[in-house]
Write a protein that holds these residues in place. Sequence first.
Motif, PDB file in Angstrom:
ATOM      1  N   MET A   7       0.324  -0.848   0.226  1.00 15.38           N
ATOM      2  CA  MET A   7       0.261   0.466  -0.107  1.00 15.38           C
ATOM      3  C   MET A   7       0.978   1.141  -0.105  1.00 15.38           C
ATOM      4  SD  MET A   7      -3.003  -0.395   2.559  1.00 15.38           S
ATOM      5  CE  MET A   7      -2.377  -0.268   3.741  1.00 15.38           C
ATOM      6  N   LYS A   8       0.651   2.126  -0.366  1.00 17.51           N
ATOM      7  CA  LYS A   8       0.930   3.374  -0.565  1.00 17.51           C
ATOM      8  C   LYS A   8      -0.110   4.099  -0.081  1.00 17.51           C
ATOM      9  CE  LYS A   8       3.463   3.365  -4.550  1.00 17.51           C
ATOM     10  NZ  LYS A   8       3.684   4.144  -6.303  1.00 17.51           N
ATOM     11  N   VAL A   9       0.364   5.169   1.814  1.00 15.34           N
ATOM     12  CA  VAL A   9      -0.183   5.115   2.192  1.00 15.34           C
ATOM     13  C   VAL A   9       0.555   7.139   2.934  1.00 15.34           C
ATOM     14  CG1 VAL A   9      -1.755   5.156   5.023  1.00 15.34           C
ATOM     15  CG2 VAL A   9      -0.500   3.201   3.632  1.00 15.34           C
ATOM     16  N   TYR A  25       4.557   0.472  12.653  1.00  9.58           N
ATOM     17  CA  TYR A  25       4.370  -0.485  11.556  1.00  9.58           C
ATOM     18  C   TYR A  25       3.925  -0.443  10.268  1.00  9.58           C
ATOM     19  CZ  TYR A  25       0.744  -4.201  11.274  1.00  9.58           C
ATOM     20  OH  TYR A  25       0.207  -5.414  11.221  1.00  9.58           O
ATOM     21  N   LEU A  26       3.402   0.437   9.752  1.00  9.46           N
ATOM     22  CA  LEU A  26       3.163   0.210   8.382  1.00  9.46           C
ATOM     23  C   LEU A  26       4.624  -0.048   7.204  1.00  9.46           C
ATOM     24  CD1 LEU A  26      -0.272   3.329   8.345  1.00  9.46           C
ATOM     25  CD2 LEU A  26       0.212   0.461   7.064  1.00  9.46           C
ATOM     26  N   SER A  27       5.184   1.172   7.392  1.00  8.45           N
ATOM     27  CA  SER A  27       6.965   1.013   7.412  1.00  8.45           C
ATOM     28  C   SER A  27       7.327   0.226   7.446  1.00  8.45           C
ATOM     29  CB  SER A  27       7.964   2.489   7.303  1.00  8.45           C
ATOM     30  OG  SER A  27       8.049   2.397   8.951  1.00  8.45           O
ATOM     31  N   SER A  28       7.030  -0.505   8.103  1.00  9.37           N
ATOM     32  CA  SER A  28       8.107  -2.155   8.657  1.00  9.37           C
ATOM     33  C   SER A  28       7.530  -2.973   7.925  1.00  9.37           C
ATOM     34  CB  SER A  28       8.379  -2.448  10.234  1.00  9.37           C
ATOM     35  OG  SER A  28       6.447  -2.562  10.667  1.00  9.37           O
ATOM     36  N   SER A  29       5.858  -2.702   7.744  1.00  4.46           N
ATOM     37  CA  SER A  29       5.516  -3.837   6.880  1.00  4.46           C
ATOM     38  C   SER A  29       4.883  -3.478   5.333  1.00  4.46           C
ATOM     39  CB  SER A  29       4.229  -4.067   7.667  1.00  4.46           C
ATOM     40  OG  SER A  29       4.226  -4.466   9.082  1.00  4.46           O
ATOM     41  N   ASN A  30       6.691  -3.311   4.443  1.00  4.62           N
ATOM     42  CA  ASN A  30       6.569  -3.241   3.077  1.00  4.62           C
ATOM     43  C   ASN A  30       5.404  -2.449   2.483  1.00  4.62           C
ATOM     44  OD1 ASN A  30       7.565  -3.868   0.820  1.00  4.62           O
ATOM     45  ND2 ASN A  30       5.887  -5.316   0.035  1.00  4.62           N
ATOM     46  N   HIS A  31       4.710  -1.641   2.811  1.00  5.61           N
ATOM     47  CA  HIS A  31       3.742  -0.227   2.945  1.00  5.61           C
ATOM     48  C   HIS A  31       5.099   0.942   3.049  1.00  5.61           C
ATOM     49  CE1 HIS A  31       0.274  -2.910   3.467  1.00  5.61           C
ATOM     50  NE2 HIS A  31       0.758  -2.665   4.814  1.00  5.61           N
ATOM     51  N   ALA A  32       4.700   2.162   1.794  1.00 10.98           N
ATOM     52  CA  ALA A  32       5.296   3.169   1.549  1.00 10.98           C
ATOM     53  C   ALA A  32       4.497   4.450   2.658  1.00 10.98           C
ATOM     54  CB  ALA A  32       5.252   3.254   0.182  1.00 10.98           C
ATOM     55  N   CYS A  47      12.977   4.966   8.853  1.00  9.35           N
ATOM     56  CA  CYS A  47      12.828   3.455   8.241  1.00  9.35           C
ATOM     57  C   CYS A  47      12.664   3.601   6.871  1.00  9.35           C
ATOM     58  CB  CYS A  47      10.931   4.243   8.834  1.00  9.35           C
ATOM     59  SG  CYS A  47      10.840   3.450  10.393  1.00  9.35           S
ATOM     60  N   LYS A  48      12.951   3.109   6.392  1.00  5.11           N
ATOM     61  CA  LYS A  48      13.545   3.106   4.573  1.00  5.11           C
ATOM     62  C   LYS A  48      12.517   3.242   3.727  1.00  5.11           C
ATOM     63  CE  LYS A  48      13.489  -2.174   3.309  1.00  5.11           C
ATOM     64  NZ  LYS A  48      12.714  -1.868   2.760  1.00  5.11           N
ATOM     65  N   ASP A  49      11.208   3.318   4.062  1.00  2.68           N
ATOM     66  CA  ASP A  49       9.628   3.308   2.930  1.00  2.68           C
ATOM     67  C   ASP A  49       8.984   4.251   3.691  1.00  2.68           C
ATOM     68  OD1 ASP A  49      10.468   0.940   1.992  1.00  2.68           O
ATOM     69  OD2 ASP A  49       9.740  -0.342   3.063  1.00  2.68           O
ATOM     70  N   TYR A  50      10.321   4.851   4.336  1.00  2.00           N
ATOM     71  CA  TYR A  50       9.212   6.507   5.193  1.00  2.00           C
ATOM     72  C   TYR A  50       9.874   7.193   4.717  1.00  2.00           C
ATOM     73  CZ  TYR A  50       7.489  10.301   8.276  1.00  2.00           C
ATOM     74  OH  TYR A  50       6.946  11.353   8.846  1.00  2.00           O
ATOM     75  N   TYR A  51       8.834   7.787   4.388  1.00  2.00           N
ATOM     76  CA  TYR A  51       9.246   9.751   3.218  1.00  2.00           C
ATOM     77  C   TYR A  51       8.277  11.030   3.888  1.00  2.00           C
ATOM     78  CZ  TYR A  51      10.177   6.278   0.126  1.00  2.00           C
ATOM     79  OH  TYR A  51      10.806   4.715  -0.656  1.00  2.00           O
TER      80      TYR A  51
END
Length: 245
Positions: A7-9, A25-32, A47-51
């Motif tokens: 997901m992209k949130v 929680y989301l960024s550690s679960s393959n969500h952007a 977190c690598k998937d957090y912007y």
Amino acid sequence: MLVKYTMKVLITGTSSGIGDGLSRYLSSSNHAVYGMSRRENMRLKRCKDYYHFLTDLLDAKKIKVSVGQIAKHEKKFDLLVLNAGVLGEFGDMHEIPTKTMKSVMDINLWANKDLLDAFYAAGVHFTQIVAISSGAAVNGNRGWNAYALSKAALNMMVQLYASEMPNTHVSALAPGLVDTSMQAYVTSLNSDARFPSLDRLRAASGTDQMPCPLELAPTLLRAMQRLKDHFPSGSFADLRTMDLD
């Protein structure tokens, strides 16, 4: 290699509280996760998937700038969580100046309107929008003054936008008791017979009835999914009364 996210949130108010817990929680679960707040969260920065987009939600011009930056990255999101909010001063209505109440309305209500309008103008689409509301919006407990008013107005704003956004599911969700700085402030107040809700909150503090934001995150996401699947757009729901099985 192109990363395929589940997901992209986009979440507002990610510097602390529910926004922080949900983002982690989301960024550690393959969500952007795209975060908007006026303060950077150093824990999320790792977190690598957090912007993160530094945004003063009380400044409509700065909101437009941030939204423009986000639109350059992504035009379609699965979920927008309008989480940013403040409590304001606790006390009876006549004790709180109107100016103070207006400042609460500015962040809890009008900032969300400015955001939604800016995203619309920028052509950013959301499959689902969830505004974080509160039981205070409907229970009318004494002492919650501007906070209760702002969340009740937020619920109505959600209903109004839902009729204008037929391709987006829009709803308001009360998350129940969550161990945040707001609850820490409220439970630190002196006991007062006028405000029996404070005693109930103090009793819940430190128990399973008041989880931390990270603990609540998976349950909160299940509730959001159920809202989209089983509630009409424009609805308000309280997580504590929802069937999540």
